[in-house]
Motif scaffolding. Structure first.
Motif, short mmCIF file in Angstrom:
data_model
loop_
_atom_site.label_atom_id
_atom_site.label_comp_id
_atom_site.label_asym_id
_atom_site.label_seq_id
_atom_site.Cartn_x
_atom_site.Cartn_y
_atom_site.Cartn_z
N ARG A 108 3.80 8.57 -12.45
CA ARG A 108 2.70 7.60 -12.44
C ARG A 108 2.25 7.43 -10.98
O ARG A 108 2.57 6.44 -10.32
N LEU A 109 1.49 8.41 -10.50
CA LEU A 109 1.21 8.49 -9.07
C LEU A 109 0.26 7.41 -8.56
O LEU A 109 0.43 6.94 -7.44
N ALA A 110 -0.73 7.01 -9.34
CA ALA A 110 -1.62 5.93 -8.90
C ALA A 110 -0.83 4.63 -8.74
O ALA A 110 -1.00 3.91 -7.75
N GLU A 111 0.05 4.35 -9.69
CA GLU A 111 0.90 3.16 -9.61
C GLU A 111 1.86 3.27 -8.41
O GLU A 111 2.11 2.30 -7.71
N HIS A 112 2.39 4.49 -8.21
CA HIS A 112 3.28 4.75 -7.07
C HIS A 112 2.59 4.40 -5.76
O HIS A 112 3.16 3.70 -4.92
N ARG A 113 1.34 4.86 -5.60
CA ARG A 113 0.61 4.58 -4.36
C ARG A 113 0.44 3.10 -4.14
O ARG A 113 0.60 2.60 -3.03
N ARG A 114 0.11 2.37 -5.21
CA ARG A 114 -0.11 0.93 -5.09
C ARG A 114 1.19 0.21 -4.67
O ARG A 114 1.17 -0.65 -3.80
N TRP A 115 2.30 0.57 -5.30
CA TRP A 115 3.57 -0.07 -4.94
C TRP A 115 4.00 0.28 -3.52
O TRP A 115 4.54 -0.55 -2.79
N MET A 116 3.72 1.50 -3.10
CA MET A 116 4.15 1.90 -1.75
C MET A 116 3.27 1.27 -0.68
O MET A 116 3.74 1.02 0.43
N ILE A 117 2.02 0.97 -0.99
CA ILE A 117 1.18 0.22 -0.06
C ILE A 117 1.77 -1.18 0.12
O ILE A 117 1.86 -1.70 1.24
N ARG A 118 2.20 -1.78 -0.98
CA ARG A 118 2.86 -3.09 -0.89
C ARG A 118 4.15 -2.99 -0.08
O ARG A 118 4.45 -3.84 0.76
N SER A 119 4.93 -1.96 -0.35
CA SER A 119 6.18 -1.76 0.38
C SER A 119 5.91 -1.61 1.88
O SER A 119 6.62 -2.18 2.71
N TRP A 120 4.90 -0.84 2.23
CA TRP A 120 4.58 -0.63 3.64
C TRP A 120 4.16 -1.95 4.29
O TRP A 120 4.53 -2.23 5.43
N ALA A 121 3.39 -2.76 3.56
CA ALA A 121 3.00 -4.07 4.09
C ALA A 121 4.23 -4.91 4.40
O ALA A 121 4.29 -5.61 5.41
N LEU A 122 5.24 -4.82 3.54
CA LEU A 122 6.48 -5.57 3.76
C LEU A 122 7.31 -4.94 4.88
O LEU A 122 7.99 -5.64 5.63
#
Length: 135
Positions: free
Chosen positions: A72-86
């Motif tokens: 689920r690559l689109a979802e992966h990108r969204r979660w990793m953007i959040r992770s990077w923000a953290l």
């Protein structure tokens, strides 16, 4: 580098290995953050702020990793953007700390606020960006 499209095309090995290293680093850092949060000398407010930030860092990273492994690559990108923000909370904290001295604020109350301000605005900005981009 992980956000560059050229590194992500076709499951590029470099993206996969950098990603695995990033996930491992976030898990170690998040776990260490939880341990350190529990012992904050600034009291339970700071412990809560740093603890919630560390738990959110671990959770977003694991959700992003799981989405990737399930394709689920689109979802992966969204979660990793959040992770990077953290992940950037460590940078944000270090930007706030000199301001406390420059503004001559009382350290402990300011540090309690920073325990939340180091990560919450970063995550909020990531969410705003993701929502605007999703339209």
């Amino acid at each position: 580098m992980q956000f560059l499209p050229v590194l992500r095309r076709g499951g590029a090995p470099l993206h996969l290995w950098i990603g695995r290293t990033y996930v491992a680093g976030c898990l170690v850092g998040g776990a260490a953050g939880l341990v350190l949060a529990a012992g904050s000398h600034a009291g339970p407010i700071a412990s809560t702020g740093f603890g919630v930030g560390g738990a959110a860092w671990i959770a977003t990273t694991l959700l992003g990793w799981r989405a990737a492994t399930q394709g689920r690559l689109a979802e992966h990108r969204r979660w990793m953007i959040r992770s990077w923000a953290l992940t950037l909370a460590a940078v944000t904290l270090r930007l706030y700390l000199p301001l406390v001295a420059i503004l001559d604020l009382p350290f402990i109350p300011a540090y309690r606020a920073i325990s939340f301000l180091a990560w919450a605005p970063n995550l909020l900005l990531a969410e705003v960006w993701l929502r605007r981009r999703g339209r």
